[in-house]
Design an enzyme around this catalytic site. Structure first.
Site, short mmCIF file in Angstrom:
data_model
loop_
_atom_site.label_atom_id
_atom_site.label_comp_id
_atom_site.label_asym_id
_atom_site.label_seq_id
_atom_site.Cartn_x
_atom_site.Cartn_y
_atom_site.Cartn_z
NE ARG A 35 -4.25 -1.69 1.67
CZ ARG A 35 -5.16 -2.13 2.53
NH1 ARG A 35 -5.04 -1.84 3.81
NH2 ARG A 35 -6.17 -2.84 2.11
CE LYS A 197 -20.88 -12.85 6.87
NZ LYS A 197 -20.73 -11.66 7.73
N GLY A 350 -10.19 -8.17 -1.56
CA GLY A 350 -8.93 -8.55 -0.90
C GLY A 350 -8.56 -10.00 -1.13
N GLY A 373 -13.10 -3.30 -0.50
CA GLY A 373 -14.48 -2.82 -0.34
C GLY A 373 -14.82 -1.67 -1.29
P1 ADP Z 1 -13.10 -10.84 -1.35
O1 ADP Z 1 -12.19 -10.48 -0.18
O2 ADP Z 1 -12.32 -11.16 -2.58
O3 ADP Z 1 -14.18 -9.83 -1.56
P2 ADP Z 1 -14.74 -12.49 0.31
O4 ADP Z 1 -14.13 -11.87 1.52
O5 ADP Z 1 -16.13 -12.19 0.00
O6 ADP Z 1 -13.82 -12.22 -0.97
O7 ADP Z 1 -14.68 -14.08 0.44
C1 ADP Z 1 -13.49 -14.78 0.67
C2 ADP Z 1 -13.68 -15.89 1.65
O8 ADP Z 1 -14.73 -16.74 1.24
C3 ADP Z 1 -12.45 -16.74 1.74
O9 ADP Z 1 -11.92 -16.66 3.05
C4 ADP Z 1 -12.93 -18.14 1.43
O10 ADP Z 1 -12.35 -19.14 2.25
C5 ADP Z 1 -14.41 -18.04 1.68
N1 ADP Z 1 -15.17 -19.06 0.95
C6 ADP Z 1 -15.22 -19.25 -0.37
N2 ADP Z 1 -15.99 -20.31 -0.67
C7 ADP Z 1 -16.43 -20.82 0.50
C8 ADP Z 1 -17.25 -21.94 0.85
N3 ADP Z 1 -17.78 -22.73 -0.07
N4 ADP Z 1 -17.49 -22.14 2.17
C9 ADP Z 1 -16.96 -21.32 3.10
N5 ADP Z 1 -16.18 -20.27 2.84
C10 ADP Z 1 -15.91 -20.01 1.54
MG MG Z 2 -12.47 -10.68 1.96
#
Ligand code: ADP
Ligand code: MG
Length: 393
Positions: A35, A197, A350, A373
């Site tokens: 960063r 989520k 992230g 975010g």
């Molecule tokens: P980003 O940071 O790219 O926006 P998120 O924070 O929404 O992504 O999601 C990432 C997390 O989702 C990871 O820690 C991953 O382990 C979890 N994840 C992905 N698929 C599953 C699943 N089927 N069950 C539980 N956790 C999951």
């Molecule tokens: Mg995340």
């Protein structure tokens, strides 16, 4: 929105808002300086232009109170090494001593203010606090894309108290690329969404339903969609209270004739652990003692086929628990499929960004957003409070 090249910075006192919210270890050492490095093009340009630079950032969550563990001291040291130049660390963000340091600052000198979030007024977007930040400042430059979704004093209110505000190189690049996915993307436009989520991603999905040709769903969120249709998904991660929203997404997709895809097979195991026994299923029910932790090979094949035809790709959210080797294949293979296209590919979030680096294909992605975010919110709302604040002026 003004950018750096539109302005003459010579001798001007510039307030440069950056995102130096770096991860620290137990001893307060910087674990990853990405960063800090991301702001260097802007900082070096301002130095070349002979301006007087006052840098401000937040770090961690001190919740409006002074906390020596979240001082920007280690950041000042690292920054000084990176630019081979003294970085003066101010004892605070305003006050007599800080005002004196600001006034005495010479051309080509760098003053780093202390952690903005030592003051609750920062997150409250407090106008009086913003006015103090803007004291003696000629130009405001925002290069903190990762903070642009926050209506905070150093991001939004401050622009009311500075005559001229502009975007730094990082913010401009982020806005330029992400805008390509928002305004008239080349078709076919494929959006890939995963992660933990649904609730985090509903606004993004809703916006993409107006833009994308195909939406490919993976990650845990797929199982809220399945659950909403009444399938038994074992103890996969499901947000029961989001089932209605999920049903609405199906409806809108149908109405707008968007191809909304869910996985056709899944890697399941009793738990998300490295030694858990994994197997592949391609139908429901998922037994109650199992949970889905990755997309299966048939899904990978189908999604790859769709991705191959894309001209524009937006990806957010891993396809599975990519942190654990045996549940990382889906994410890795989707990353490779994206890397193998000639499409404009944009990746935000992230964990998604971490997954792309882990897959070793980061160089083949058109744009990797530093925003987390902020990039998601930009895709969802097509603007951000921090970008609006730059545009109004
Ligand atoms: P980003 O940071 O790219 O926006 P998120 O924070 O929404 O992504 O999601 C990432 C997390 O989702 C990871 O820690 C991953 O382990 C979890 N994840 C992905 N698929 C599953 C699943 N089927 N069950 C539980 N956790 C999951
Ligand atoms: Mg995340």
């Amino acid at each position: 929105m003004l950018s750096l090249k539109d302005l003459d910075f010579k001798g001007k006192r510039v307030f440069l808002r950056v995102d130096f919210n770096v991860p620290l270890d137990e001893e307060g050492n910087i674990r990853d300086d990405t960063r800090i490095k991301a702001a260097l093009p802007t900082l070096n340009y301002l130095l070349e232009q002979n301006s007087k630079i006052i840098i401000a950032s937040h770090l961690g969550r001190p919740k409006g109170k002074y906390n020596p563990k979240l001082s920007l001291k280690p950041v000042a040291k690292r920054l000084s090494e990176l630019i081979s130049k003294e970085v003066i660390l101010a004892p605070n963000v305003f006050g007599d001593e800080v005002d004196r340091l600001k006034k005495e600052l010479k051309k080509n000198q760098v003053l780093l203010l202390e952690n903005l979030r030592f003051h609750a007024e920062e997150t409250d977007n407090d106008p009086d606090f913003a006015r103090k930040l803007a004291y003696e400042i000629d130009y405001y430059v925002n290069d903190a894309f990762g903070a642009c979704h926050r209506s905070h004093a150093s991001v939004v209110a401050i622009t009311q108290y500075v005559k001229i505000s502009a975007a730094g190189f990082l913010v401009k690049k982020e806005v330029d690329y992400l805008s390509k996915a928002i305004h008239s993307p080349q078709k076919p436009y494929i959006a890939i969404l995963g992660g933990a989520k649904v609730s985090d991603k509903i606004p993004v999905i809703e916006n993409l339903l107006n833009k994308a040709d195909d939406i490919l769903i993976g990650g845990a969120m797929a199982y809220t969609f399945f659950r909403a249709q009444g399938y038994d998904v074992g103890h996969s991660l499901v947000e029961e209270d989001k089932k209605d929203l999920a049903l609405k997404v199906f409806e809108t997709a149908k109405e707008k004739q968007i191809n909304f895809h869910l996985p056709s097979d899944y890697i399941v195991a009793p738990e998300a652990a490295p030694d858990a026994k994994a197997q592949t299923l391609d139908s429901f029910p998922i037994p109650s003692d199992l949970m889905a932790l990755d997309i299966g090979p048939k899904t990978v094949e189908k999604y790859t086929e769709i991705i191959t035809k894309a001209k524009t790709i937006f990806w957010n959210g891993p396809m599975g628990v990519f942190e654990i080797e045996k549940f990382s294949q889906g994410t890795k293979k989707i990353a490779i499929a994206i890397a193998n296209t000639e499409a404009l590919s944009i990746i935000g979030g992230g964990d998604s960004v971490a997954a792309v680096y882990k897959a070793g294909i980061s160089e083949k992605i058109s744009f990797i957003s530093t925003g987390g975010g902020a990039s998601l919110e930009f895709i969802a709302n097509e603007t951000l409070p921090g970008i609006e604040a730059l545009t109004e002026k």
